[in-house]
Scaffold this active site. Structure first.
Site, PDB file in Angstrom:
ATOM      1  N   HIS A   1      16.794  34.946  53.586  1.00 30.31           N
ATOM      2  CA  HIS A   1      16.436  35.233  52.199  1.00 30.31           C
ATOM      3  C   HIS A   1      14.946  35.516  52.026  1.00 30.31           C
ATOM      4  O   HIS A   1      14.573  36.533  51.458  1.00 30.31           O
ATOM      5  CB  HIS A   1      16.863  34.045  51.328  1.00 30.31           C
TER       6      HIS A   1
ATOM      7  N   HIS B   1       8.609  33.359  44.531  1.00 33.95           N
ATOM      8  CA  HIS B   1       9.744  33.553  45.431  1.00 33.95           C
ATOM      9  C   HIS B   1       9.690  34.979  45.949  1.00 33.95           C
ATOM     10  O   HIS B   1       9.616  35.931  45.163  1.00 33.95           O
ATOM     11  CB  HIS B   1      11.071  33.300  44.716  1.00 33.95           C
TER      12      HIS B   1
ATOM     13  N   HIS C   1      10.780  37.982  49.225  1.00 32.94           N
ATOM     14  CA  HIS C   1      11.628  38.427  50.334  1.00 32.94           C
ATOM     15  C   HIS C   1      10.796  39.153  51.392  1.00 32.94           C
ATOM     16  O   HIS C   1      11.322  40.037  52.077  1.00 32.94           O
ATOM     17  CB  HIS C   1      12.720  39.365  49.819  1.00 32.94           C
TER      18      HIS C   1
ATOM     19  N   GLU D   1      17.817  33.681  39.629  1.00 35.26           N
ATOM     20  CA  GLU D   1      17.247  32.617  40.452  1.00 35.26           C
ATOM     21  C   GLU D   1      16.114  31.851  39.764  1.00 35.26           C
ATOM     22  O   GLU D   1      15.283  31.243  40.442  1.00 35.26           O
ATOM     23  CB  GLU D   1      16.759  33.199  41.771  1.00 35.26           C
TER      24      GLU D   1
END
Length: 270
Positions: free
Chosen positions: A185, A103, A105, A84
């Site tokens: 996500h 990023h 989760h 990613e």
């Protein structure tokens, strides 16, 4: 770090590794998720860790340089990279003033990407959220043959995520949002530096937990009198609070670095 790219200053390398450790310590990242930083003297290059858990990033050889243009490694022999990384490359490409991306989760934010309940600014430490937080829904972007595993696997999907940070899909070069929820996500966070990006990620997670507690508390209320509306921060309060966290971001950073230095798990060889 690849010898074919511009070397990263030691202080920034150390700060990057500390950022990875802080994000793990505060449960923003676990074995998954990632931090990136734009190179300070070559803005067309960004740096991420190789594909290991953030808590285990520890040395210069764990850092990989990528081209902003297409997320390809500067060193063509480097194969062990995050799938990613296109999240990061497309944000850096669209917004030249963004120098750090996270990023995550984090479980506390997941409900606000799937429930239809918008994430709102609950307290002053999350003023950077403004009065709205967009949701990126990758399901609307899949083409025939795409793996539908929710991962941002290419520049097309990464560009669509980057677009969510602006209120218009025009060629705007400034972001209107600091955080975007990602359906099913997690979230992506942007900032002008590592310290502020880490702060935003930690306090977005806390804000989501606070909002969930507020909603559960109201739902459990059994009083006879009707409750007033929840009073989230308004535009002026959010904007002024965002300025406050910008100029004060060095204070929690110093504390968080001390915490990871004393934790016994993390190693920083830079």
């Amino acid at each position: 770090m690849s010898a074919t790219g511009a070397s990263l200053p030691d202080d920034l390398g150390r700060k990057f590794i500390s950022g990875c450790h802080i994000l793990h310590y505060h449960r923003v990242l676990d074995a998954y998720g990632h931090l990136s930083v734009r190179h300070p003297t070559q803005p067309d290059i960004f740096i991420m860790a190789r594909q290991i858990a953030p808590a285990l990033v520890s040395a210069p050889e764990d850092l990989v340089q990528y081209r902003v243009s297409d997320a390809s490694p500067v060193d063509p022999s480097m194969k062990d990279g995050y799938v990613e990384r296109y999240i990061h490359s497309e944000i850096f490409k669209k917004f030249p003033d963004v120098y750090a991306v996270i990023h995550s989760h984090a479980e506390s934010v997941i409900p606000y990407g799937i429930s239809g309940v918008p994430l709102q600014t609950c307290f002053h430490m999350a003023g950077f959220l403004g009065t709205s937080t967009p949701v990126y829904d990758i399901s609307t972007l899949y083409s025939a043959g795409d793996k539908q595993d929710m991962l941002v696997r290419d520049t097309r999907l990464g560009e669509a995520l980057a677009d969510c940070f602006a209120n218009s899909k025009s060629e705007s070069r400034s972001a209107d949002h600091a955080v975007v929820m990602m359906r099913g996500h997690g979230m992506t966070v942007i900032a002008p530096n590592i310290e502020e990006c880490v702060l935003r990620a930690i306090y977005t997670q806390q804000n989501a937990s606070i909002q969930t507690t507020v909603l559960v508390t109201r739902s459990a209320y059994r009083g006879s009198a009707p409750l007033p509306e929840v009073r989230f921060l308004n535009d002026a309060e959010a904007a002024d609070s965002a300025v406050m966290t910008h100029w004060s971001s060095g204070r929690p950073w110093k504390l968080w670095v001390r915490e990871i230095e004393q934790a016994g798990l993390y190693i920083n060889k830079v």
